[in-house]
Design a protein around this motif. Structure first.
Motif, PDB file in Angstrom:
ATOM      1  N   VAL A  98     -29.843   6.672  -0.393  1.00  0.00           N
ATOM      2  CA  VAL A  98     -30.834   5.922  -1.159  1.00  0.00           C
ATOM      3  C   VAL A  98     -30.898   4.530  -0.553  1.00  0.00           C
ATOM      4  O   VAL A  98     -29.856   3.920  -0.263  1.00  0.00           O
ATOM      5  N   ALA A 126     -34.433   0.445  -4.685  1.00  0.00           N
ATOM      6  CA  ALA A 126     -33.644   1.118  -5.716  1.00  0.00           C
ATOM      7  C   ALA A 126     -32.209   0.605  -5.734  1.00  0.00           C
ATOM      8  O   ALA A 126     -31.617   0.408  -6.800  1.00  0.00           O
ATOM      9  N   ARG A 131     -37.436   5.606  -5.871  1.00  0.00           N
ATOM     10  CA  ARG A 131     -36.206   5.819  -5.105  1.00  0.00           C
ATOM     11  C   ARG A 131     -36.610   6.369  -3.744  1.00  0.00           C
ATOM     12  O   ARG A 131     -37.131   7.479  -3.649  1.00  0.00           O
ATOM     13  N   ASP A 132     -36.381   5.583  -2.728  1.00  0.00           N
ATOM     14  CA  ASP A 132     -36.654   6.024  -1.367  1.00  0.00           C
ATOM     15  C   ASP A 132     -35.350   6.442  -0.700  1.00  0.00           C
ATOM     16  O   ASP A 132     -34.278   5.894  -0.982  1.00  0.00           O
ATOM     17  N   HIS A 133     -35.464   7.405   0.195  1.00  0.00           N
ATOM     18  CA  HIS A 133     -34.292   7.946   0.877  1.00  0.00           C
ATOM     19  C   HIS A 133     -34.497   7.874   2.382  1.00  0.00           C
ATOM     20  O   HIS A 133     -35.618   8.034   2.880  1.00  0.00           O
ATOM     21  N   GLU A 176     -39.426  12.932  -4.499  1.00  0.00           N
ATOM     22  CA  GLU A 176     -39.105  11.602  -3.988  1.00  0.00           C
ATOM     23  C   GLU A 176     -39.272  11.593  -2.468  1.00  0.00           C
ATOM     24  O   GLU A 176     -39.212  12.640  -1.808  1.00  0.00           O
ATOM     25  N   TYR A 180     -38.447  11.010   1.400  1.00  0.00           N
ATOM     26  CA  TYR A 180     -37.341  11.037   2.352  1.00  0.00           C
ATOM     27  C   TYR A 180     -37.924  10.745   3.728  1.00  0.00           C
ATOM     28  O   TYR A 180     -38.799  11.480   4.203  1.00  0.00           O
TER      29      TYR A 180
END
Length: 412
Positions: free
Chosen positions: A5, A9, A22-24, A56, A58
């Motif tokens: 993460v 976030a 929430r970015d990954h 989300e 990625y």
């Protein structure tokens, strides 16, 4: 393959603030491997995927290289050997360049946690200067994190970017996107404060920059400076949590004061007309959405009359409703009155002064709305007289509602 993460976030979690996104980042993978796991590709410039269940984002770890001026002048490189630290190094601010692994550990190669504790907005490295959008983003973060300062070396770097002409390459849509987000933050004035500090405001919004240093009458504006007044007004809009069209209208309402002839200062006779003209120019240049542009034009043209609502005759009030299309667009008219409230209270020491214009105009509008135009039309022997008969009925209704004497003069 390792997942982290990253970005806002992590920052918001450390600050104890809620976070909507929430970015990954994925290290050690390829597009083919992501597709095989069921991820859906969405990125155009570089590989970004949506998780098959949570949806989300990625993104594959990447590096980037500047190839041309402006926001789009980049090439991106993704490969399994790109490290997490290399990916974080291309980010804008240290507080946005942190990651959290699956075990909950924070990876912080650029001391973002230290800058969070010190309440400082600081660029990660020299790559900041390659993307002029980052000036707008940092300014927007200053409006959100109102107790954060901007590191002196970051201000100096932004000034160098402005001097090099980087902000001149920003496309209108991206400027509006960041401006709109900044207006919706807790203290929008800080965005413009930072943009002024680095010289970007004069390049992006010269109409607004020109207001600073323009004097106003101290009896109506204890803060005197027209630019300071505008900043106080947009902060009042944020204080009331008004929507974007209201906040944009407050930003633009007095632009014409910068064009007031010097020989009549600090008075600003006719500034409403000049403000509307500049609103039109600014709205077209930034491609401002119609809802925001239209309300800003109404605010620029009519805020002076609305402030004088207690002095207006019934006929003038009905004319105001007609010009604002208040009968057909009552919600927009309510937003116009909200913007005028911010203008009235956005002055030195006036923050909590009672403002009576909205109540009077709402009362008058209710009386006008109650007139049965169809009934008047049906009873009119001459079709050509119908509009005037309806108008006179509305004036009479307002006069009766406001208990105005027929011969009451209107004060100017």
């Amino acid at each position: 393959m390792q997942e982290y993460v990253v970005g806002g976030a992590v920052r918001d979690e450390l600050l104890g603030r809620p976070s909507d996104d929430r970015d990954h980042v994925v290290v050690g993978s390829t597009p083919a491997a992501m597709l095989a796991l069921g991820f859906k590709p969405v990125g155009k410039d570089f590989p970004v995927f949506l998780h098959p269940e949570t949806h989300e984002e990625y993104a594959l770890a990447r590096t980037e290289r500047k190839t041309a001026p402006g926001y789009h002048g980049f090439t991106f490189h993704t490969a399994p050997d790109v490290t997490l630290e290399e990916d974080l190094a291309r980010r804008d601010l240290t507080i946005n360049a942190m990651a959290r692994d699956a075990e909950g550990r924070v990876i912080d190669p650029f001391n973002g946690q230290g800058d969070l504790a010190a309440r400082v907005l600081r660029h990660v490295g020299p790559a900041f200067a390659e993307d002029p959008v980052r000036i707008l983003r940092l300014s927007r973060f200053a409006a959100r994190f109102t107790d954060f300062s901007v590191a002196p070396e970051t201000v100096a770097l932004m000034r160098e970017m402005v001097a090099a002409g980087e902000v001149d390459h920003l496309v209108a849509e991206r400027v509006w996107q960041e401006l709109a987000k900044g207006l919706m933050e807790d203290k929008p004035s800080r965005m413009f404060e930072v943009l002024r500090q680095c010289g970007a405001l004069a390049r992006l919004l010269p109409e607004l920059e020109a207001l600073f240093g323009v004097p106003q009458r101290a009896d109506y504006h204890p803060e005197i400076d027209a630019g300071i007044h505008t900043m106080m007004v947009i902060d009042q809009a944020a204080r009331h949590d008004f929507p974007l069209p209201v906040r944009y209208a407050t930003l633009c309402h007095d632009l014409g004061k910068a064009l007031t002839p010097a020989d009549i200062l600090p008075r600003h006779i006719g500034h409403e007309t000049r403000s509307a003209a500049l609103c039109q120019v600014l709205g077209e240049r930034l491609r401002v959405p119609g809802e925001c542009r239209d309300l800003a034009l109404l605010m620029a043209r009519h805020h002076g009359a609305i402030h004088r609502a207690d002095e207006l005759r019934a006929a003038t009030i009905v004319e105001l409703f007609e010009k604002c299309d208040a009968l057909r667009r009552p919600t927009r008219f309510d937003q116009l009155l909200d913007a005028c409230l911010c203008d009235y209270t956005g002055r030195g020491g006036w923050q909590d002064r009672p403002y009576t214009a909205p109540a009077r105009l709402h009362k008058a509008l209710a009386a006008v709305s109650a007139i049965d135009a169809g009934k008047i039309a049906a009873a009119s022997p001459n079709p050509g007289s119908i509009p005037e008969r309806i108008r006179q009925a509305r004036i009479a209704a307002v006069r009766q509602t406001l208990e105005e004497a027929p011969d009451q003069p209107e004060q100017q």
